[in-house]
Design a protein around this motif. Structure first.
Motif, PDB file in Angstrom:
ATOM      1  N   SER A  37      12.212  48.638  75.170  1.00  0.00           N
ATOM      2  CA  SER A  37      11.061  48.789  74.282  1.00  0.00           C
ATOM      3  C   SER A  37      10.041  47.676  74.508  1.00  0.00           C
ATOM      4  CB  SER A  37      11.518  48.791  72.816  1.00  0.00           C
ATOM      5  OG  SER A  37      12.344  49.896  72.550  1.00  0.00           O
ATOM      6  N   GLU A  38      10.512  46.465  74.699  1.00  0.00           N
ATOM      7  CA  GLU A  38       9.601  45.343  74.961  1.00  0.00           C
ATOM      8  C   GLU A  38       8.888  45.513  76.293  1.00  0.00           C
ATOM      9  OE1 GLU A  38      12.045  41.881  74.640  1.00  0.00           O
ATOM     10  OE2 GLU A  38      11.998  41.873  72.432  1.00  0.00           O
ATOM     11  N   ARG A  39       9.564  46.122  77.242  1.00  0.00           N
ATOM     12  CA  ARG A  39       8.936  46.363  78.550  1.00  0.00           C
ATOM     13  C   ARG A  39       7.889  47.458  78.461  1.00  0.00           C
ATOM     14  NH1 ARG A  39      12.157  47.882  84.171  1.00  0.00           N
ATOM     15  NH2 ARG A  39      10.391  48.836  85.253  1.00  0.00           N
ATOM     16  N   MET A  40       8.156  48.484  77.648  1.00  0.00           N
ATOM     17  CA  MET A  40       7.232  49.605  77.554  1.00  0.00           C
ATOM     18  C   MET A  40       6.026  49.314  76.664  1.00  0.00           C
ATOM     19  SD  MET A  40       8.248  51.850  79.613  1.00  0.00           S
ATOM     20  CE  MET A  40       6.940  52.971  79.149  1.00  0.00           C
ATOM     21  N   LEU A  41       6.129  48.367  75.760  1.00  0.00           N
ATOM     22  CA  LEU A  41       5.043  48.100  74.823  1.00  0.00           C
ATOM     23  C   LEU A  41       3.718  47.795  75.521  1.00  0.00           C
ATOM     24  CD1 LEU A  41       4.000  47.702  71.951  1.00  0.00           C
ATOM     25  CD2 LEU A  41       4.883  45.359  72.027  1.00  0.00           C
ATOM     26  N   PRO A  42       3.647  46.844  76.443  1.00  0.00           N
ATOM     27  CA  PRO A  42       2.356  46.592  77.098  1.00  0.00           C
ATOM     28  C   PRO A  42       1.904  47.745  77.979  1.00  0.00           C
ATOM     29  CG  PRO A  42       4.092  45.281  78.117  1.00  0.00           C
ATOM     30  CD  PRO A  42       4.686  45.890  76.886  1.00  0.00           C
ATOM     31  N   ALA A  43       2.839  48.475  78.583  1.00  0.00           N
ATOM     32  CA  ALA A  43       2.480  49.603  79.449  1.00  0.00           C
ATOM     33  C   ALA A  43       1.820  50.715  78.636  1.00  0.00           C
ATOM     34  CB  ALA A  43       3.725  50.131  80.161  1.00  0.00           C
ATOM     35  N   THR A  44       2.365  51.006  77.459  1.00  0.00           N
ATOM     36  CA  THR A  44       1.779  52.051  76.625  1.00  0.00           C
ATOM     37  C   THR A  44       0.453  51.594  76.027  1.00  0.00           C
ATOM     38  OG1 THR A  44       3.119  51.303  74.732  1.00  0.00           O
ATOM     39  CG2 THR A  44       3.998  53.092  76.087  1.00  0.00           C
ATOM     40  N   ARG A  45       0.370  50.324  75.699  1.00  0.00           N
ATOM     41  CA  ARG A  45      -0.881  49.793  75.150  1.00  0.00           C
ATOM     42  C   ARG A  45      -2.004  49.908  76.178  1.00  0.00           C
ATOM     43  NH1 ARG A  45       0.538  44.576  74.161  1.00  0.00           N
ATOM     44  NH2 ARG A  45       1.352  45.095  72.101  1.00  0.00           N
ATOM     45  N   ASP A  46      -1.704  49.597  77.432  1.00  0.00           N
ATOM     46  CA  ASP A  46      -2.713  49.660  78.488  1.00  0.00           C
ATOM     47  C   ASP A  46      -3.174  51.095  78.746  1.00  0.00           C
ATOM     48  OD1 ASP A  46      -2.494  46.934  78.767  1.00  0.00           O
ATOM     49  OD2 ASP A  46      -1.215  47.012  80.551  1.00  0.00           O
ATOM     50  N   ALA A  47      -2.288  52.063  78.529  1.00  0.00           N
ATOM     51  CA  ALA A  47      -2.605  53.460  78.855  1.00  0.00           C
ATOM     52  C   ALA A  47      -3.217  54.218  77.691  1.00  0.00           C
ATOM     53  CB  ALA A  47      -1.337  54.180  79.316  1.00  0.00           C
ATOM     54  N   LEU A  48      -3.211  53.639  76.489  1.00  0.00           N
ATOM     55  CA  LEU A  48      -3.594  54.385  75.299  1.00  0.00           C
ATOM     56  C   LEU A  48      -5.036  54.884  75.341  1.00  0.00           C
ATOM     57  CD1 LEU A  48      -3.010  55.476  72.509  1.00  0.00           C
ATOM     58  CD2 LEU A  48      -3.528  53.211  71.567  1.00  0.00           C
ATOM     59  N   GLU A  49      -5.957  54.037  75.700  1.00  0.00           N
ATOM     60  CA  GLU A  49      -7.367  54.440  75.702  1.00  0.00           C
ATOM     61  C   GLU A  49      -7.595  55.597  76.663  1.00  0.00           C
ATOM     62  OE1 GLU A  49     -11.862  52.546  76.415  1.00  0.00           O
ATOM     63  OE2 GLU A  49     -10.072  51.255  76.481  1.00  0.00           O
ATOM     64  N   GLY A  50      -6.965  55.539  77.815  1.00  0.00           N
ATOM     65  CA  GLY A  50      -7.106  56.628  78.773  1.00  0.00           C
ATOM     66  C   GLY A  50      -6.538  57.933  78.252  1.00  0.00           C
ATOM     67  N   LEU A  51      -5.384  57.878  77.617  1.00  0.00           N
ATOM     68  CA  LEU A  51      -4.777  59.088  77.075  1.00  0.00           C
ATOM     69  C   LEU A  51      -5.635  59.684  75.958  1.00  0.00           C
ATOM     70  CD1 LEU A  51      -0.997  58.105  76.939  1.00  0.00           C
ATOM     71  CD2 LEU A  51      -2.078  59.756  78.475  1.00  0.00           C
ATOM     72  N   GLN A  52      -6.211  58.830  75.144  1.00  0.00           N
ATOM     73  CA  GLN A  52      -7.102  59.328  74.082  1.00  0.00           C
ATOM     74  C   GLN A  52      -8.331  60.003  74.667  1.00  0.00           C
ATOM     75  OE1 GLN A  52      -7.597  55.631  71.948  1.00  0.00           O
ATOM     76  NE2 GLN A  52      -6.050  56.176  70.416  1.00  0.00           N
TER      77      GLN A  52
END
Length: 254
Positions: free
Chosen positions: A100-115
């Motif tokens: 979960s700690e590894r995925m947190l920054p990866a998902t944060r970086d991708a959020l704007e693009g997914l939106q």
């Protein structure tokens, strides 16, 4: 030597009734929110399940989120990989903290693009009058990927959304996202998200804890090939997308 099988669920171990062969011996395996049966196992799939759970540790490796996974009524007792590898759940039903700690920054970086992809797809669908549902998959307070599905049998509407809106958007992102399509499932995944990453991580952990292990991978979609390749042995249904695009070329033409 302990044996583990990383098992995709939908269209590998069970599927919707519409995809089942014509037979009476269907076993309900997954359900909708209202409790109605939605996905079924054939006699051969039930035999496969008994073979796997009797002889090795089964680790479901699925695109389903936690809520959808819990509507699968099969007795998984070990680790679980969800959300295309975005979440790893331990045997106690808790998210693996390290992952979960590894995925947190990866998902944060991708959020704007997914939106942005979501907005692009929804605007296009509304303008064209397409009967599709487009949404972002969120789990454990993280956003993982976009998924679009057609409704009322209008597969051509999802084809158009993919061809004219989603594919051009993905291509414009310079490799930051990838597209997956298999039947009524069109997904946009950030580059950092993948079942293969979670499988690799978990295999490493199991080897540290238990020494050398034997691993199998089972999946049906072309995108599953990456996580299967992390395993010692690879299995795919003969009727699958993955089979068609790999071993299918060995079938003699008649």
């Amino acid at each position: 030597m302990q044996a583990y099988v990383f098992l995709d669920l939908d269209d590998t171990l069970f599927q919707s009734r519409a995809k089942c062969p014509v037979e009476d011996d269907l076993y309900p395996a997954a359900f909708l929110r209202d409790g109605s049966a939605h996905s079924f196992m054939t006699a051969k799939q039930r035999a496969l399940w008994r073979l796997l759970e009797t002889n090795m540790t089964v680790i479901p490796t699925t695109a389903r989120d936690w809520e959808a996974y819990r509507r699968v009524e099969l007795p998984f007792r070990s680790w679980r990989i969800l959300d295309y590898g975005g979440v790893i759940i331990d045997a106690a039903g808790k998210p693996d903290k390290d992952w979960s700690e590894r995925m947190l920054p990866a998902t944060r970086d991708a959020l704007e693009g997914l939106q942005h992809a979501l907005e692009t797809a929804r605007i296009f669908a509304a303008e064209q009058g397409l009967d599709v549902r487009v949404r972002l998959i969120e789990d454990f307070d993280l956003t993982f990927y976009l998924v679009a599905k057609f409704r009322n049998g209008r597969e051509d509407h999802l084809d158009q959304l993919q061809r004219e809106a989603v594919e051009p958007w993905v291509e414009a992102q310079a490799g930051a996202y990838r597209l997956h399509r298999n039947g009524n499932n069109l997904a946009v995944l950030p580059k950092a998200l993948g079942k293969e990453n979670a499988v690799r991580h978990l295999i490493g952990r199991l080897r540290r804890e238990h020494g050398e292990i034997l691993t199998f991978g089972l999946g049906d979609s072309e995108i599953d090939g990456a996580f299967l390749a992390e395993c010692d042995y690879l299995v795919t249904p003969r009727t699958s997308q993955l089979f068609e695009r790999t071993f299918g070329r060995f079938i003699p033409q008649r």
